[in-house]
Design an enzyme around this catalytic site. Structure first.
Site, PDB file in Angstrom:
ATOM      1  N   LYS A 134      28.980  37.327  33.156  1.00 29.23           N
ATOM      2  CA  LYS A 134      30.384  37.717  33.390  1.00 29.23           C
ATOM      3  C   LYS A 134      30.765  37.409  34.843  1.00 29.23           C
ATOM      4  O   LYS A 134      31.878  36.931  35.109  1.00 29.23           O
ATOM      5  CB  LYS A 134      30.552  39.213  33.086  1.00 29.23           C
ATOM      6  CG  LYS A 134      31.939  39.787  33.393  1.00 29.23           C
ATOM      7  CD  LYS A 134      32.923  39.587  32.264  1.00 29.23           C
ATOM      8  CE  LYS A 134      34.374  39.901  32.606  1.00 29.23           C
ATOM      9  NZ  LYS A 134      34.691  41.308  32.749  1.00 29.23           N
ATOM     10  N   SER A 187      42.490  37.777  37.273  1.00 25.34           N
ATOM     11  CA  SER A 187      42.846  38.981  38.033  1.00 25.34           C
ATOM     12  C   SER A 187      42.836  38.741  39.543  1.00 25.34           C
ATOM     13  O   SER A 187      43.609  39.362  40.266  1.00 25.34           O
ATOM     14  CB  SER A 187      41.913  40.126  37.667  1.00 25.34           C
ATOM     15  OG  SER A 187      40.587  39.755  37.925  1.00 25.34           O
ATOM     16  N   MET A 222      41.600  49.654  34.256  1.00 32.11           N
ATOM     17  CA  MET A 222      40.487  49.837  33.314  1.00 32.11           C
ATOM     18  C   MET A 222      40.172  51.313  33.082  1.00 32.11           C
ATOM     19  O   MET A 222      39.859  51.736  31.963  1.00 32.11           O
ATOM     20  CB  MET A 222      39.230  49.110  33.819  1.00 32.11           C
ATOM     21  CG  MET A 222      39.334  47.613  33.750  1.00 32.11           C
ATOM     22  SD  MET A 222      39.518  46.999  32.060  1.00 32.11           S
ATOM     23  CE  MET A 222      37.819  47.021  31.523  1.00 32.11           C
TER      24      MET A 222
HETATM   25  P1  NAD Z   1      42.306  48.956  39.727  1.00 36.04           P
HETATM   26  O1  NAD Z   1      42.532  48.565  41.150  1.00 36.04           O
HETATM   27  O2  NAD Z   1      43.461  48.918  38.776  1.00 36.04           O
HETATM   28  O3  NAD Z   1      41.704  50.448  39.672  1.00 36.04           O
HETATM   29  C1  NAD Z   1      40.847  51.001  40.641  1.00 36.04           C
HETATM   30  C2  NAD Z   1      41.344  52.420  40.913  1.00 36.04           C
HETATM   31  O4  NAD Z   1      40.364  53.109  41.683  1.00 36.04           O
HETATM   32  C3  NAD Z   1      42.650  52.464  41.695  1.00 36.04           C
HETATM   33  O5  NAD Z   1      43.627  53.186  40.967  1.00 36.04           O
HETATM   34  C4  NAD Z   1      42.274  53.165  43.008  1.00 36.04           C
HETATM   35  O6  NAD Z   1      43.309  53.992  43.500  1.00 36.04           O
HETATM   36  C5  NAD Z   1      41.054  53.965  42.588  1.00 36.04           C
HETATM   37  N1  NAD Z   1      40.128  54.294  43.698  1.00 36.04           N
HETATM   38  C6  NAD Z   1      39.422  53.428  44.453  1.00 36.04           C
HETATM   39  N2  NAD Z   1      38.641  54.108  45.335  1.00 36.04           N
HETATM   40  C7  NAD Z   1      38.853  55.401  45.122  1.00 36.04           C
HETATM   41  C8  NAD Z   1      38.335  56.605  45.707  1.00 36.04           C
HETATM   42  N3  NAD Z   1      37.414  56.606  46.682  1.00 36.04           N
HETATM   43  N4  NAD Z   1      38.799  57.779  45.228  1.00 36.04           N
HETATM   44  C9  NAD Z   1      39.705  57.825  44.228  1.00 36.04           C
HETATM   45  N5  NAD Z   1      40.219  56.723  43.631  1.00 36.04           N
HETATM   46  C10 NAD Z   1      39.812  55.534  44.069  1.00 36.04           C
HETATM   47  O7  NAD Z   1      41.109  48.048  39.193  1.00 36.04           O
HETATM   48  P2  NAD Z   1      40.766  47.621  37.677  1.00 36.04           P
HETATM   49  O8  NAD Z   1      41.528  46.404  37.317  1.00 36.04           O
HETATM   50  O9  NAD Z   1      40.841  48.814  36.807  1.00 36.04           O
HETATM   51  O10 NAD Z   1      39.249  47.151  37.854  1.00 36.04           O
HETATM   52  C11 NAD Z   1      38.176  48.059  38.053  1.00 36.04           C
HETATM   53  C12 NAD Z   1      36.860  47.278  37.926  1.00 36.04           C
HETATM   54  O11 NAD Z   1      36.771  46.763  36.579  1.00 36.04           O
HETATM   55  C13 NAD Z   1      36.761  46.047  38.849  1.00 36.04           C
HETATM   56  O12 NAD Z   1      35.429  45.828  39.222  1.00 36.04           O
HETATM   57  C14 NAD Z   1      37.232  44.900  37.950  1.00 36.04           C
HETATM   58  O13 NAD Z   1      36.750  43.633  38.366  1.00 36.04           O
HETATM   59  C15 NAD Z   1      36.628  45.343  36.623  1.00 36.04           C
HETATM   60  N6  NAD Z   1      37.289  44.794  35.424  1.00 36.04           N
HETATM   61  C16 NAD Z   1      38.650  44.739  35.363  1.00 36.04           C
HETATM   62  C17 NAD Z   1      39.229  44.235  34.202  1.00 36.04           C
HETATM   63  C18 NAD Z   1      40.735  44.217  34.043  1.00 36.04           C
HETATM   64  O14 NAD Z   1      41.230  43.618  33.064  1.00 36.04           O
HETATM   65  N7  NAD Z   1      41.509  44.867  34.881  1.00 36.04           N
HETATM   66  C19 NAD Z   1      38.428  43.781  33.146  1.00 36.04           C
HETATM   67  C20 NAD Z   1      37.032  43.894  33.243  1.00 36.04           C
HETATM   68  C21 NAD Z   1      36.479  44.403  34.410  1.00 36.04           C
END
Ligand code: NAD
Length: 307
Positions: free
Chosen positions: A184, A255, A11
């Site tokens: 959501k 997911s 995201m």
């Molecule tokens: P993701 O795991 O792809 O991304 C999270 C990123 O954060 C990772 O790259 C990780 O390395 C980084 N990270 C975590 N802690 C860190 C820290 N302390 N320092 C530096 N980097 C750090 O997750 P995502 O799929 O992008 O989802 C993120 C949020 O959005 C979640 O809550 C998810 O439920 C929500 N979301 C996701 C989607 C989707 O389609 N992927 C859609 C809507 C909402």
């Protein structure tokens, strides 16, 4: 605006990419070494609805020094406290912090690190995936709602909405975002955990009569607990929203299925069904479905030795 994306996974890359097409400056923050190296070497690769490659600055939070105008939080829920600690160096008196994570209870966590007048809470139906380090796959169109937690600071929320709309992220200012955050979370709490446990698509779950009965029980628990907390939730409306979503997303594995079953990663269950169960316990409301689902997901994480 100088916008940092705090957590530049799937995201974060979508939002960072789209904002990079505006006049605003974007810096990606992440601590995944291979991802950082790939983006530094090749740029961020985008496939899906558009094919593109953009040069974007990316670094670890500890390496960021310039004070932020806006920080968009996009870690997984359980990673949020650490990220909030790690970004303290770029937070000034007027730095706005927008949370778009899925799940419940993030506002309480963010309040421990960020002044109330700078907190924006939101919810998004955009989606994104990662094909590998430095490679985001973006399909479909979404939207997002956000609200300034401090009613005196609505103007800041509107400015962020305008910036996100320049990035074609279809943002709206929401006078009461909490019911939408819960709605959501209820979609995720009905489909994500159950499909992960049953190893099925959303369509397969909803084709089963028992699956639908279970979904209705989970919705009832979310709505009962939410209402007891003072959130304006309508069970009928949420049920319709969940059913409509299940039709649109019938062929998808949600997911949590991707995280738990396909990639053996920790899940956000404690911020979905788990949050409803713990809030229910405090309120004296029994939530047996959410409790059992949370225990089953954690048991599966343990069996797979995911830490
Ligand atoms: P993701 O795991 O792809 O991304 C999270 C990123 O954060 C990772 O790259 C990780 O390395 C980084 N990270 C975590 N802690 C860190 C820290 N302390 N320092 C530096 N980097 C750090 O997750 P995502 O799929 O992008 O989802 C993120 C949020 O959005 C979640 O809550 C998810 O439920 C929500 N979301 C996701 C989607 C989707 O389609 N992927 C859609 C809507 C909402």
């Amino acid at each position: 605006m100088l916008v940092y994306i705090a957590g530049s996974g799937a995201m974060g890359c979508r939002f960072g990419y789209q904002i990079s097409k505006t006049d605003n400056e974007v810096i990606l923050l992440d601590n995944w070494d291979a991802h950082i190296q790939a983006i530094k070497a090749e740029g961020l690769i985008i496939t899906g609805d558009v094919e593109d490659k953009v040069k974007l600055p990316i670094m670890k939070p500890s390496q960021a020094t310039k004070e932020a105008d806006l920080i968009i939080l996009f870690t997984k829920a359980m990673q949020l406290p650490q990220m909030l600690k790690d970004i303290q160096g770029i937070i000034g008196q007027e730095t706005k912090v927008l949370c778009l994570l899925n799940g419940l209870g993030h506002e309480e966590v963010i309040r421990q690190y960020i002044a109330e007048h700078n907190i924006l809470m939101g919810v998004t139906v955009w989606t994104a995936g990662l094909k590998g380090p430095g490679h985001a796959h973006l399909q479909g169109v979404g939207a997002l709602n956000l609200q300034s937690i401090d009613p005196e600071n609505k103007e800041a929320g509107h400015q962020v909405v305008d910036m996100l709309n320049q990035a074609k992220l279809f943002a709206s200012y929401d006078e009461n975002v909490l019911p939408n955050i819960w709605r959501k979370a209820c979609v995720n709490g009905t489909m994500n955990s159950t499909c992960a446990l049953l190893d099925c698509t959303i369509g397969e779950l909803f084709a089963s009569q028992d699956g639908v009965k279970m979904v209705e029980e989970i919705i009832h628990e979310f709505v009962t607990v939410g209402k007891a907390e003072g959130v304006e939730l309508k069970e009928e409306e949420i049920t319709k929203y969940v059913m409509d979503t299940s039709v649109k997303a019938a062929h998808h594995y949600p997911s949590m299925h991707q995280d738990l079953v396909q990639n053996h990663r920790l899940t956000e269950i404690d911020y979905l069904n788990g949050a409803v169960n713990s809030k229910g316990q405090k309120l004296g409301i029994d939530t047996p479905y959410c409790r059992l689902i949370t225990q089953l997901i954690h048991a599966k994480e343990n069996i797979l030795n995911i830490k």
